[in-house]
Design a protein around this motif. Structure first.
Motif, PDB file in Angstrom:
ATOM      1  N   ARG A 126       0.849  -1.178   0.000  1.00  0.00           N
ATOM      2  CA  ARG A 126       0.000   0.000   0.000  1.00  0.00           C
ATOM      3  C   ARG A 126       0.894   1.240   0.000  1.00  0.00           C
ATOM      4  N   GLY A 127       0.301   2.377  -0.331  1.00  0.00           N
ATOM      5  CA  GLY A 127       1.027   3.640  -0.290  1.00  0.00           C
ATOM      6  C   GLY A 127       0.231   4.669  -1.057  1.00  0.00           C
ATOM      7  N   GLY A 128       0.064   5.842  -0.460  1.00  0.00           N
ATOM      8  CA  GLY A 128      -0.727   6.886  -1.099  1.00  0.00           C
ATOM      9  C   GLY A 128       0.139   7.759  -1.987  1.00  0.00           C
ATOM     10  N   ALA A 129      -0.306   7.911  -3.240  1.00  0.00           N
ATOM     11  CA  ALA A 129       0.351   8.857  -4.145  1.00  0.00           C
ATOM     12  C   ALA A 129      -0.473  10.147  -4.192  1.00  0.00           C
ATOM     13  N   PHE A 130      -1.761   9.992  -4.015  1.00  0.00           N
ATOM     14  CA  PHE A 130      -2.663  11.143  -3.873  1.00  0.00           C
ATOM     15  C   PHE A 130      -3.155  11.106  -2.431  1.00  0.00           C
ATOM     16  N   GLU A 164      -4.720   4.893  -3.159  1.00  0.00           N
ATOM     17  CA  GLU A 164      -5.962   5.672  -3.062  1.00  0.00           C
ATOM     18  C   GLU A 164      -6.189   6.565  -4.277  1.00  0.00           C
ATOM     19  N   VAL A 165      -7.462   6.694  -4.644  1.00  0.00           N
ATOM     20  CA  VAL A 165      -7.843   7.684  -5.650  1.00  0.00           C
ATOM     21  C   VAL A 165      -8.803   8.654  -4.965  1.00  0.00           C
ATOM     22  N   ILE A 166      -8.508   9.948  -5.081  1.00  0.00           N
ATOM     23  CA  ILE A 166      -9.305  10.909  -4.312  1.00  0.00           C
ATOM     24  C   ILE A 166     -10.250  11.752  -5.189  1.00  0.00           C
ATOM     25  N   SER A 167     -10.096  11.605  -6.505  1.00  0.00           N
ATOM     26  CA  SER A 167     -10.966  12.410  -7.369  1.00  0.00           C
ATOM     27  C   SER A 167     -11.362  11.597  -8.590  1.00  0.00           C
ATOM     28  N   LYS A 172      -8.774   7.170 -14.049  1.00  0.00           N
ATOM     29  CA  LYS A 172      -8.093   6.500 -15.179  1.00  0.00           C
ATOM     30  C   LYS A 172      -6.589   6.441 -14.930  1.00  0.00           C
ATOM     31  N   LEU A 173      -6.031   7.539 -14.456  1.00  0.00           N
ATOM     32  CA  LEU A 173      -4.583   7.586 -14.213  1.00  0.00           C
ATOM     33  C   LEU A 173      -4.182   6.586 -13.121  1.00  0.00           C
ATOM     34  N   VAL A 174      -4.867   6.608 -12.007  1.00  0.00           N
ATOM     35  CA  VAL A 174      -4.509   5.707 -10.895  1.00  0.00           C
ATOM     36  C   VAL A 174      -4.714   4.250 -11.321  1.00  0.00           C
ATOM     37  N   ALA A 175      -5.776   4.004 -12.100  1.00  0.00           N
ATOM     38  CA  ALA A 175      -6.078   2.628 -12.520  1.00  0.00           C
ATOM     39  C   ALA A 175      -5.002   2.061 -13.445  1.00  0.00           C
ATOM     40  N   LEU A 181      -8.099  -0.148  -6.189  1.00  0.00           N
ATOM     41  CA  LEU A 181      -8.341   1.277  -5.963  1.00  0.00           C
ATOM     42  C   LEU A 181      -8.884   1.455  -4.549  1.00  0.00           C
ATOM     43  N   GLN A 182      -8.191   2.266  -3.775  1.00  0.00           N
ATOM     44  CA  GLN A 182      -8.659   2.547  -2.404  1.00  0.00           C
ATOM     45  C   GLN A 182      -9.510   3.808  -2.411  1.00  0.00           C
TER      46      GLN A 182
END
Ligand code: PEP
Ligand code: MN
Length: 342
Positions: A126-130, A164-167, A172-175, A181-182
């Motif tokens: 795990r790890g948040g980029a956003f 995580e995806v926050i928006s 699409k980018l995170v996927a 997807l968190q």
């Protein structure tokens, strides 16, 4: 309302009932179980046509749903859902171990963490980029650079990526990089985002909002399921109460409770749930004893210097010890934990 077909109902009878449900202006969601097929009828007028549907050939009964959620419920699908994403397997006696830093900070930090947690038995990084931060002045994450670092960590270790995806603009980018997807606690009720990740096709880790009831959590899951994505993992990470000694109150009773109501796997996050490194190992073990299908644990090479959530992160040694403790509990309960499940 749920149309329960008789055991041995023919394919033609099932298809006929799907068409009847749809002709009533409801959405039909058939679930083909090993023993029996059921058709969830979704729509505003859902309980109106109970008697007329009950007269259909091959129908055993039509059950009105009192709980507000439907597709997430055990009535609709009695068998537990198993979610797989590469190295991560969660549900039905498989306990997935998702470990890694709160935030992706650098390649060295993330890759070394991935290697270490993998050696200890973790099955996903795990790890948040956003990062959704309370303060706009706090570190917001490395964004796509962080996703690229996660991809490197996956290349080096084979661990599936949970991030995580926050928006909805970033889905699409995170996927492109993520295996799971968190949806963070703050976004549990961001319904457009839920629909967007539901349409993406990747498994979703849905965190409980700090002020969300269990019904609200299940209804949030329902948005993702109704968008056509059956691979939802519920995650309890504690809720906000009057207690101040822990960051949140980790409501572990939600684990067996959710299993009594829903087929979806339940993950526990003892890091955010307690907010203190020292409390994480025991609450991790307790979560497994309570029936959790997986854990999310924050791990950092040097928690003191972490850019977020260092006070609740484990170092490598502490994670290794936590895995040993968790394995003891899992073995006592005949569960397959971490990398040993493969
Ligand atoms: C996280 O997992 O780092 C996070 C921000 O968690 P939550 O959404 O549960 O606060
Ligand atoms: Mn965090």
């Amino acid at each position: 309302m749920i149309v329960v077909m008789k055991q041995g109902a023919t394919a033609a009878q099932i298809e006929h009932m799907i068409q009847r449900v749809e002709a009533l202006g409801l959405k039909a969601h058939p679930i083909y179980g090993t023993e029996q097929t059921v058709i969830a009828a979704i729509g505003e007028k859902r309980d109106e046509h109970r008697q007329s549907l009950e007269s259909g050939a091959g129908v055993s009964e039509v059950v009105p749903i009192l709980a507000p959620y439907k597709v997430a419920s055990l009535e609709v699908k009695p068998e537990p859902t198993v979610v797989s994403a590469g190295s991560l397997v969660v549900g039905n006696s498989h306990v997935g171990m998702i470990a890694g830093p709160c935030s992706v900070e650098s390649e060295e930090q993330t890759v070394s963490t991935a290697k270490s947690v993998k050696a200890s038995g973790a099955t996903a990084i795990r790890g948040g980029a956003f990062k959704p931060r309370t303060s706009p002045y706090s570190f917001q994450g490395l964004k796509e650079d962080g996703l690229k670092i996660l991809a490197t960590a996956k290349k080096e270790t084979g661990l599936a990526i949970v991030t995580e995806v926050i928006s909805e603009n970033d889905v699409k980018l995170v996927a492109k990089y993520a295996d799971v997807l968190q949806i963070g606690a703050r976004n549990m009720q961001n319904y457009r985002l839920l629909e967007e990740v539901g349409g993406e096709g990747l498994p979703v880790l849905l965190k409980r909002g700090p002020a969300a009831s269990i019904d609200e959590l299940l209804l949030a899951a329902e948005y993702i399921l109704n968008a056509g994505n059956p691979n939802v993992m519920l995650c309890d990470r504690g809720i906000r109460t009057f207690e101040t000694h822990t960051r949140f109150s980790l409501t572990l009773a939600s684990v067996p409770y959710l299993h009594e109501r829903s087929h979806l796997p339940v993950i526990v996050d003892p890091s955010h749930g307690t907010g203190h490194t020292s409390l994480v190992p025991r609450m991790a073990a307790a979560a497994i004893a309570a029936g959790a299908d997986g854990l999310v644990i924050e791990v950092h090479p040097d928690p003191e210097t972490a850019m977020s959530d260092g006070y609740q992160s484990l170092n490598f040694q502490q994670f290794e010890e936590t895995m040993i403790l968790c394995r003891k509990v899992a073995n006592a309960l005949d569960l397959k934990i971490g990398a040993t499940s493969n």
